[in-house]
Design an enzyme around this catalytic site. Structure first.
Site, PDB file in Angstrom:
ATOM      1  N   ASP A  13       1.661   2.569  -5.440  1.00 37.41           N
ATOM      2  CA  ASP A  13       2.484   1.404  -5.756  1.00 37.41           C
ATOM      3  C   ASP A  13       3.952   1.847  -5.783  1.00 37.41           C
ATOM      4  O   ASP A  13       4.249   3.042  -5.929  1.00 37.41           O
ATOM      5  CB  ASP A  13       2.037   0.865  -7.124  1.00 37.41           C
ATOM      6  CG  ASP A  13       2.908  -0.270  -7.620  1.00 37.41           C
ATOM      7  OD1 ASP A  13       3.262  -1.155  -6.818  1.00 37.41           O
ATOM      8  OD2 ASP A  13       3.234  -0.273  -8.829  1.00 37.41           O
ATOM      9  N   ASP A  15       7.177  -0.221  -7.395  1.00 37.83           N
ATOM     10  CA  ASP A  15       7.876  -0.507  -8.657  1.00 37.83           C
ATOM     11  C   ASP A  15       7.039  -0.076  -9.854  1.00 37.83           C
ATOM     12  O   ASP A  15       5.877  -0.450 -10.000  1.00 37.83           O
ATOM     13  CB  ASP A  15       8.181  -2.002  -8.762  1.00 37.83           C
ATOM     14  CG  ASP A  15       9.205  -2.448  -7.738  1.00 37.83           C
ATOM     15  OD1 ASP A  15      10.403  -2.259  -7.968  1.00 37.83           O
ATOM     16  OD2 ASP A  15       8.790  -2.976  -6.680  1.00 37.83           O
ATOM     17  N   ASP A 184       0.981   0.372 -11.667  1.00 38.30           N
ATOM     18  CA  ASP A 184       1.329   0.070 -13.062  1.00 38.30           C
ATOM     19  C   ASP A 184       1.126  -1.379 -13.474  1.00 38.30           C
ATOM     20  O   ASP A 184       1.215  -1.697 -14.666  1.00 38.30           O
ATOM     21  CB  ASP A 184       2.806   0.416 -13.304  1.00 38.30           C
ATOM     22  CG  ASP A 184       3.746  -0.625 -12.728  1.00 38.30           C
ATOM     23  OD1 ASP A 184       3.631  -0.923 -11.513  1.00 38.30           O
ATOM     24  OD2 ASP A 184       4.560  -1.190 -13.483  1.00 38.30           O
TER      25      ASP A 184
END
Length: 233
Positions: A13, A15, A184
């Site tokens: 991922d 961000d 996240d």
């Protein structure tokens, strides 16, 4: 620390994983060590960046020649911004109408993503009020689109398209490698579940706090960098 398979298929991922979360999405530059680290990792292993951003925006921030999945699975191509396939165009008219009707509230900011968009309310003086207004707005989302709520953000995703569907397909194309997924946010949970549903081993890593189905956890981007360096040892 999560395990380090010998032949990984790294799904990363952006961000909150490769770049710290910031108030302005356009300013979310990668951790200083990430560009060189990704280049080294890509020479040794299969690497795919999996993001909610469109690939054009990812290209402006990362500019790397790595495989990439954008818009939560709706785009596939490269992390330099090259798009090879796009699933969001069929909903272009509906997205345009919804984009025009986003509530004009203090602290609510629209992030355009080419064929899609996200609505952030991290800067709203009252997050609960902003979310309530956006929940009302989201009631008008037509069939075929699904509102996805993340960290002070809501996005619209084509039904049946997710990070999970994308990584499951890519993992199936690399049966000789062990999928390793780091993410996240809420949309990364789809990927965790999809990989855990496979009949082969995988490593799923939640970055940061919050409930998760992932098998492992890292506290922040610094820890992600330290973990990824182990794949080069």
């Amino acid at each position: 620390m999560p395990p380090v398979p010998d032949r990984p298929l790294l799904f990363l991922d952006y961000d909150g994983t490769l770049a710290p979360i910031v108030a302005d999405p356009a300013a979310a530059v990668p951790h200083p060590a990430v560009p060189d680290l990704l280049a080294e990792l890509a020479q040794a292993h299969e690497v795919v960046v999996v993001t909610g951003r469109d690939l054009a925006a990812l290209g402006r921030l990362l500019g790397a020649r790595l495989r990439a999945v954008g818009l939560h699975g709706a785009e596939e191509g490269w992390a330099d911004g090259t798009v090879e396939s796009r699933a969001a165009e069929v909903h272009a008219d509906a997205l345009a109408r919804l984009r025009a009707d986003v509530p004009d509230a203090e602290g609510v900011v629209v992030e355009d993503k080419g064929a899609a968009f996200a609505v952030h309310y991290r800067a709203a003086p009252d997050a609960d009020v902003a979310r309530s207004a956006l929940e009302t707005w989201a009631e008008a989302v037509p069939a075929g689109l699904v509102p996805i709520w993340g960290k002070a953000v809501v996005e619209l995703r084509a039904e049946g398209v997710s990070k999970g569907t994308a990584v499951a397909r890519l993992a199936a194309a690399h049966p000789d490698r062990t999928p390793v997924y780091l993410g996240d946010d809420v949309t990364d949970e789809d990927a965790f579940r999809a990989l855990q549903a496979l009949r082969t081993p995988s490593v799923t890593v939640k970055v940061g706090e919050g409930e998760t189905v992932a098998g492992h956890r890292l506290p922040d981007v610094e820890a992600v960098v330290a973990y990824l360096r182990r794949f080069l040892a």
